[in-house]
Scaffold this motif. Structure first.
Motif, PDB file in Angstrom:
ATOM      1  N   LEU A   1       0.824  -1.218   0.000  1.00 46.01           N
ATOM      2  CA  LEU A   1       0.000   0.000   0.000  1.00 46.01           C
ATOM      3  C   LEU A   1       0.853   1.262   0.000  1.00 46.01           C
ATOM      4  N   SER A   2       2.096   1.152   0.445  1.00 46.30           N
ATOM      5  CA  SER A   2       2.960   2.331   0.520  1.00 46.30           C
ATOM      6  C   SER A   2       3.439   2.803  -0.846  1.00 46.30           C
ATOM      7  N   ALA A   3       3.176   2.034  -1.895  1.00 49.55           N
ATOM      8  CA  ALA A   3       3.527   2.487  -3.242  1.00 49.55           C
ATOM      9  C   ALA A   3       2.742   3.748  -3.601  1.00 49.55           C
ATOM     10  N   ARG A   4       1.626   3.938  -2.925  1.00 44.41           N
ATOM     11  CA  ARG A   4       0.836   5.174  -3.032  1.00 44.41           C
ATOM     12  C   ARG A   4       0.711   5.708  -1.607  1.00 44.41           C
ATOM     13  N   PRO A   5       1.747   6.371  -1.103  1.00 41.45           N
ATOM     14  CA  PRO A   5       1.818   6.742   0.317  1.00 41.45           C
ATOM     15  C   PRO A   5       0.620   7.510   0.852  1.00 41.45           C
ATOM     16  N   ASP A   6       0.011   8.356   0.027  1.00 46.40           N
ATOM     17  CA  ASP A   6      -1.119   9.155   0.498  1.00 46.40           C
ATOM     18  C   ASP A   6      -2.380   8.317   0.712  1.00 46.40           C
ATOM     19  N   LEU A   7      -2.414   7.097   0.173  1.00 44.99           N
ATOM     20  CA  LEU A   7      -3.589   6.236   0.348  1.00 44.99           C
ATOM     21  C   LEU A   7      -3.401   5.163   1.411  1.00 44.99           C
ATOM     22  N   LEU A   8      -2.170   4.907   1.828  1.00 47.97           N
ATOM     23  CA  LEU A   8      -1.931   3.852   2.813  1.00 47.97           C
ATOM     24  C   LEU A   8      -2.753   4.078   4.077  1.00 47.97           C
ATOM     25  N   VAL A   9      -2.713   5.254   4.637  1.00 51.98           N
ATOM     26  CA  VAL A   9      -3.412   5.513   5.900  1.00 51.98           C
ATOM     27  C   VAL A   9      -4.935   5.411   5.735  1.00 51.98           C
ATOM     28  N   PRO A  10      -5.549   6.048   4.733  1.00 46.50           N
ATOM     29  CA  PRO A  10      -7.003   5.907   4.603  1.00 46.50           C
ATOM     30  C   PRO A  10      -7.454   4.462   4.338  1.00 46.50           C
ATOM     31  N   VAL A  11      -6.697   3.723   3.534  1.00 50.52           N
ATOM     32  CA  VAL A  11      -7.062   2.328   3.254  1.00 50.52           C
ATOM     33  C   VAL A  11      -6.928   1.497   4.522  1.00 50.52           C
ATOM     34  N   ASP A  12      -5.849   1.688   5.251  1.00 53.19           N
ATOM     35  CA  ASP A  12      -5.639   0.973   6.511  1.00 53.19           C
ATOM     36  C   ASP A  12      -6.712   1.352   7.535  1.00 53.19           C
ATOM     37  N   ARG A  13      -7.023   2.611   7.613  1.00 51.72           N
ATOM     38  CA  ARG A  13      -8.044   3.087   8.561  1.00 51.72           C
ATOM     39  C   ARG A  13      -9.410   2.481   8.235  1.00 51.72           C
ATOM     40  N   LEU A  14      -9.746   2.401   6.935  1.00 52.29           N
ATOM     41  CA  LEU A  14     -11.030   1.810   6.552  1.00 52.29           C
ATOM     42  C   LEU A  14     -11.100   0.338   6.968  1.00 52.29           C
ATOM     43  N   LEU A  15     -10.029  -0.399   6.737  1.00 57.54           N
ATOM     44  CA  LEU A  15     -10.003  -1.802   7.169  1.00 57.54           C
ATOM     45  C   LEU A  15     -10.211  -1.899   8.674  1.00 57.54           C
ATOM     46  N   ASN A  16      -9.470  -1.115   9.436  1.00 52.09           N
ATOM     47  CA  ASN A  16      -9.577  -1.181  10.893  1.00 52.09           C
ATOM     48  C   ASN A  16     -10.968  -0.783  11.366  1.00 52.09           C
ATOM     49  N   GLN A  17     -11.531   0.250  10.774  1.00 50.38           N
ATOM     50  CA  GLN A  17     -12.869   0.691  11.170  1.00 50.38           C
ATOM     51  C   GLN A  17     -13.917  -0.357  10.824  1.00 50.38           C
ATOM     52  N   LEU A  18     -13.808  -0.937   9.643  1.00 43.32           N
ATOM     53  CA  LEU A  18     -14.763  -1.965   9.225  1.00 43.32           C
ATOM     54  C   LEU A  18     -14.640  -3.200  10.108  1.00 43.32           C
ATOM     55  N   ARG A  19     -13.427  -3.686  10.295  1.00 46.72           N
ATOM     56  CA  ARG A  19     -13.193  -4.906  11.082  1.00 46.72           C
ATOM     57  C   ARG A  19     -13.539  -4.703  12.556  1.00 46.72           C
ATOM     58  N   ASP A  20     -13.054  -3.617  13.141  1.00 52.50           N
ATOM     59  CA  ASP A  20     -13.225  -3.413  14.577  1.00 52.50           C
ATOM     60  C   ASP A  20     -14.646  -3.047  14.954  1.00 52.50           C
ATOM     61  N   GLY A  21     -15.404  -2.456  14.035  1.00 51.71           N
ATOM     62  CA  GLY A  21     -16.789  -2.102  14.308  1.00 51.71           C
ATOM     63  C   GLY A  21     -17.783  -3.004  13.611  1.00 51.71           C
ATOM     64  N   PHE A  22     -17.319  -4.177  13.167  1.00 50.38           N
ATOM     65  CA  PHE A  22     -18.176  -5.074  12.385  1.00 50.38           C
ATOM     66  C   PHE A  22     -19.349  -5.548  13.229  1.00 50.38           C
ATOM     67  N   SER A  23     -20.546  -5.295  12.770  1.00 53.98           N
ATOM     68  CA  SER A  23     -21.749  -5.546  13.569  1.00 53.98           C
ATOM     69  C   SER A  23     -22.004  -7.026  13.848  1.00 53.98           C
ATOM     70  N   LEU A  24     -21.367  -7.913  13.112  1.00 53.57           N
ATOM     71  CA  LEU A  24     -21.576  -9.347  13.299  1.00 53.57           C
ATOM     72  C   LEU A  24     -20.403 -10.020  14.012  1.00 53.57           C
ATOM     73  N   GLY A  25     -19.404  -9.238  14.404  1.00 54.20           N
ATOM     74  CA  GLY A  25     -18.276  -9.777  15.149  1.00 54.20           C
ATOM     75  C   GLY A  25     -17.120 -10.201  14.262  1.00 54.20           C
ATOM     76  N   LEU A  26     -15.967 -10.338  14.886  1.00 51.19           N
ATOM     77  CA  LEU A  26     -14.729 -10.634  14.169  1.00 51.19           C
ATOM     78  C   LEU A  26     -14.733 -12.022  13.522  1.00 51.19           C
ATOM     79  N   GLU A  27     -15.336 -12.996  14.173  1.00 53.67           N
ATOM     80  CA  GLU A  27     -15.395 -14.339  13.575  1.00 53.67           C
ATOM     81  C   GLU A  27     -16.131 -14.297  12.246  1.00 53.67           C
ATOM     82  N   ALA A  28     -17.271 -13.630  12.197  1.00 46.61           N
ATOM     83  CA  ALA A  28     -18.039 -13.520  10.947  1.00 46.61           C
ATOM     84  C   ALA A  28     -17.234 -12.762   9.898  1.00 46.61           C
TER      85      ALA A  28
END
Length: 192
Positions: free
Chosen positions: A36-63
């Protein structure tokens, strides 16, 4: 890796922060993150989206991990199959994770889990074929619209990232590869 990426030694600012967090969580910076660092300006937003989606996933981490493993198979992505097999195995055990990856219909899952994974699989294969009846099936099994949106986000996000990882040549780290050659072969669904 086909592209030049920011090494850990070269990382500064936000990239260094993302790398340090991953090293703290996983013991190393994954090739996926480095890619993701090949496009440095997108690494943080892409990583943040993954973390927000995974950590706030309404069906839990297993799902979340079940969805990701099933979608990775159908993208197809060997990298994400290896990584998410390892992660799901911690929740459900190695044999159950293999059964889900092989065919979630015969893995002893609940009707609700099968429907969730059917929907995620269809997103990976051809989301244009999803119809109102597919959504009604999920609602009839007790999924809220938030749950359905989360399944769609998780599946679509995995399609996006898995395809990106293959396109730039990210490869699974040896630590994610199963010791059993037969399991490695089952998870090698795409680029090796």
């Amino acid at each position: 890796m086909y592209l030049e990426t920011v090494s850990e030694e070269e990382a500064r600012g936000d990239i260094a922060d993302v790398y340090a967090a991953e090293r703290g969580d996983m013991g190393a910076v994954m090739n996926a993150t480095r890619s993701l660092s090949a496009r440095p300006d997108l690494l943080v937003p892409v990583d943040r989206l993954l973390n927000q989606l995974r950590d706030g996933f309404s069906l839990g981490l297993e799902a979340f991990r079940m969805i990701t493993l099933v979608v990775a198979k159908h993208v197809p992505s060997s990298y994400c199959s290896h990584v998410y097999f390892r992660g799901l195995s911690r929740f459900v055990g190695r044999e159950q994770a293999l059964a889900i990856q092989r065919d979630h219909h015969t893995a002893g899952l609940t009707d609700r889990e099968v429907a969730m994974l059917d929907y995620a699989q269809q997103i990976a294969i051809d989301a244009s074929r999803i119809a109102p009846a597919d959504i009604e099936r999920l609602r009839a099994l007790g999924f809220s619209d938030l749950n359905i949106a989360d399944i769609a986000y998780a599946a679509a996000y995995r399609c996006f990232l898995s395809r990106y990882f293959d396109a730039v040549g990210a490869e699974a780290e040896p630590g994610f590869l199963d010791d059993d050659p037969a399991v490695r072969a089952q998870l090698a669904v795409g680029k090796s």
